[in-house]
Write a protein that holds these residues in place. Structure first.
Motif, PDB file in Angstrom:
ATOM      1  N   VAL A 183      20.322  85.453 103.100  1.00 34.49           N
ATOM      2  CA  VAL A 183      19.447  86.000 102.056  1.00 34.49           C
ATOM      3  C   VAL A 183      19.732  87.486 101.843  1.00 34.49           C
ATOM      4  CG1 VAL A 183      17.038  86.561 101.508  1.00 34.49           C
ATOM      5  CG2 VAL A 183      17.634  84.294 102.344  1.00 34.49           C
ATOM      6  N   SER A 184      19.933  88.211 102.932  1.00 38.62           N
ATOM      7  CA  SER A 184      20.183  89.641 102.795  1.00 38.62           C
ATOM      8  C   SER A 184      21.500  89.907 102.077  1.00 38.62           C
ATOM      9  CB  SER A 184      20.161  90.342 104.160  1.00 38.62           C
ATOM     10  OG  SER A 184      21.249  89.945 104.960  1.00 38.62           O
ATOM     11  N   GLY A 185      22.492  89.045 102.255  1.00 41.53           N
ATOM     12  CA  GLY A 185      23.757  89.201 101.538  1.00 41.53           C
ATOM     13  C   GLY A 185      23.584  89.036 100.044  1.00 41.53           C
ATOM     14  N   VAL A 186      22.789  88.068  99.643  1.00 38.81           N
ATOM     15  CA  VAL A 186      22.523  87.840  98.222  1.00 38.81           C
ATOM     16  C   VAL A 186      21.749  89.024  97.624  1.00 38.81           C
ATOM     17  CG1 VAL A 186      21.261  86.365  96.584  1.00 38.81           C
ATOM     18  CG2 VAL A 186      22.596  85.332  98.432  1.00 38.81           C
ATOM     19  N   ILE A 187      20.738  89.482  98.348  1.00 39.03           N
ATOM     20  CA  ILE A 187      19.946  90.620  97.874  1.00 39.03           C
ATOM     21  C   ILE A 187      20.821  91.869  97.763  1.00 39.03           C
ATOM     22  CG2 ILE A 187      18.060  92.199  98.462  1.00 39.03           C
ATOM     23  CD1 ILE A 187      16.673  89.769  99.794  1.00 39.03           C
ATOM     24  N   ALA A 219      33.232 102.635  95.406  1.00 41.42           N
ATOM     25  CA  ALA A 219      32.597 101.318  95.292  1.00 41.42           C
ATOM     26  C   ALA A 219      32.477 100.648  96.660  1.00 41.42           C
ATOM     27  CB  ALA A 219      33.390 100.433  94.339  1.00 41.42           C
ATOM     28  N   ALA A 220      33.525 100.706  97.457  1.00 42.03           N
ATOM     29  CA  ALA A 220      33.492 100.082  98.779  1.00 42.03           C
ATOM     30  C   ALA A 220      32.479 100.761  99.694  1.00 42.03           C
ATOM     31  CB  ALA A 220      34.880 100.135  99.405  1.00 42.03           C
ATOM     32  N   THR A 221      32.404 102.084  99.620  1.00 39.43           N
ATOM     33  CA  THR A 221      31.455 102.833 100.436  1.00 39.43           C
ATOM     34  C   THR A 221      30.018 102.491 100.045  1.00 39.43           C
ATOM     35  OG1 THR A 221      33.041 104.630 100.678  1.00 39.43           O
ATOM     36  CG2 THR A 221      30.730 105.153 101.122  1.00 39.43           C
ATOM     37  N   MET A 222      29.762 102.482  98.754  1.00 34.60           N
ATOM     38  CA  MET A 222      28.414 102.124  98.269  1.00 34.60           C
ATOM     39  C   MET A 222      28.036 100.710  98.679  1.00 34.60           C
ATOM     40  SD  MET A 222      27.980 103.496  94.379  1.00 34.60           S
ATOM     41  CE  MET A 222      26.757 102.234  94.106  1.00 34.60           C
ATOM     42  N   GLN A 223      28.963  99.793  98.495  1.00 33.94           N
ATOM     43  CA  GLN A 223      28.679  98.397  98.808  1.00 33.94           C
ATOM     44  C   GLN A 223      28.376  98.223 100.301  1.00 33.94           C
ATOM     45  OE1 GLN A 223      31.845  95.664  97.836  1.00 33.94           O
ATOM     46  NE2 GLN A 223      30.384  94.033  97.439  1.00 33.94           N
ATOM     47  N   ALA A 240      22.017  98.582 104.836  1.00 37.57           N
ATOM     48  CA  ALA A 240      20.598  98.938 104.724  1.00 37.57           C
ATOM     49  C   ALA A 240      19.738  97.715 104.434  1.00 37.57           C
ATOM     50  CB  ALA A 240      20.411  99.991 103.632  1.00 37.57           C
ATOM     51  N   VAL A 241      20.182  96.876 103.512  1.00 35.42           N
ATOM     52  CA  VAL A 241      19.413  95.673 103.169  1.00 35.42           C
ATOM     53  C   VAL A 241      19.366  94.729 104.364  1.00 35.42           C
ATOM     54  CG1 VAL A 241      19.366  93.605 101.711  1.00 35.42           C
ATOM     55  CG2 VAL A 241      19.778  95.844 100.688  1.00 35.42           C
ATOM     56  N   PHE A 296      23.602  96.109  94.764  1.00 35.06           N
ATOM     57  CA  PHE A 296      24.837  96.847  94.518  1.00 35.06           C
ATOM     58  C   PHE A 296      25.248  96.762  93.048  1.00 35.06           C
ATOM     59  CE2 PHE A 296      29.507  96.723  94.115  1.00 35.06           C
ATOM     60  CZ  PHE A 296      29.753  98.067  94.348  1.00 35.06           C
ATOM     61  N   LYS A 297      25.155  95.582  92.458  1.00 38.03           N
ATOM     62  CA  LYS A 297      25.526  95.442  91.035  1.00 38.03           C
ATOM     63  C   LYS A 297      24.669  96.344  90.156  1.00 38.03           C
ATOM     64  CE  LYS A 297      27.672  90.953  90.862  1.00 38.03           C
ATOM     65  NZ  LYS A 297      27.837  89.754  90.074  1.00 38.03           N
ATOM     66  N   GLN A 298      23.384  96.398  90.449  1.00 42.85           N
ATOM     67  CA  GLN A 298      22.496  97.257  89.667  1.00 42.85           C
ATOM     68  C   GLN A 298      22.819  98.731  89.887  1.00 42.85           C
ATOM     69  OE1 GLN A 298      20.349  96.421  87.229  1.00 42.85           O
ATOM     70  NE2 GLN A 298      21.225  94.396  87.551  1.00 42.85           N
TER      71      GLN A 298
END
Length: 88
Positions: free
Chosen positions: A18-22, A56-60, A66-67, A27-29
């Motif tokens: 679930v955390s991966g989906v969230i 992008a990789a760092t943000m992701q 964190a999630v 990240f997309k937003q």
């Protein structure tokens, strides 16, 4: 191994999924908010700059970590409330 830790394993695995989906949705937003309309670049995307790919990789990675931590902590807290023991 404690019984509570064994009992928590299936819940922990489900929470991880679930955390991966969230995290993916967050990240997309976030990527769109930064002004990028398209998907985040892949490392092998020739038309993207090094800066854009690494950003992008760092943000992701940061968002995912964190999630995942927040969801795992929430699951452990809920388990303590229900069972009276910490699953870790």
């Amino acid at each position: 191994m404690k019984v509570s830790k064994i009992a928590y394993k299936p819940l922990g695995l489900a929470l991880g999924a679930v955390s991966g989906v969230i995290a993916g949705a967050v990240f997309k937003q976030a990527w769109k908010i930064l002004g990028h309309d398209e998907d985040a670049p892949d490392a092998t995307d020739e038309e993207r700059t090094w800066t854009e790919v690494v950003l992008a990789a760092t943000m992701q990675g940061a968002i995912f970590a964190a999630v995942k931590a927040a969801v795992d902590r929430g699951g452990a807290t809920a388990t303590r409330r229900l069972t009276g023991t910490w699953p870790g």
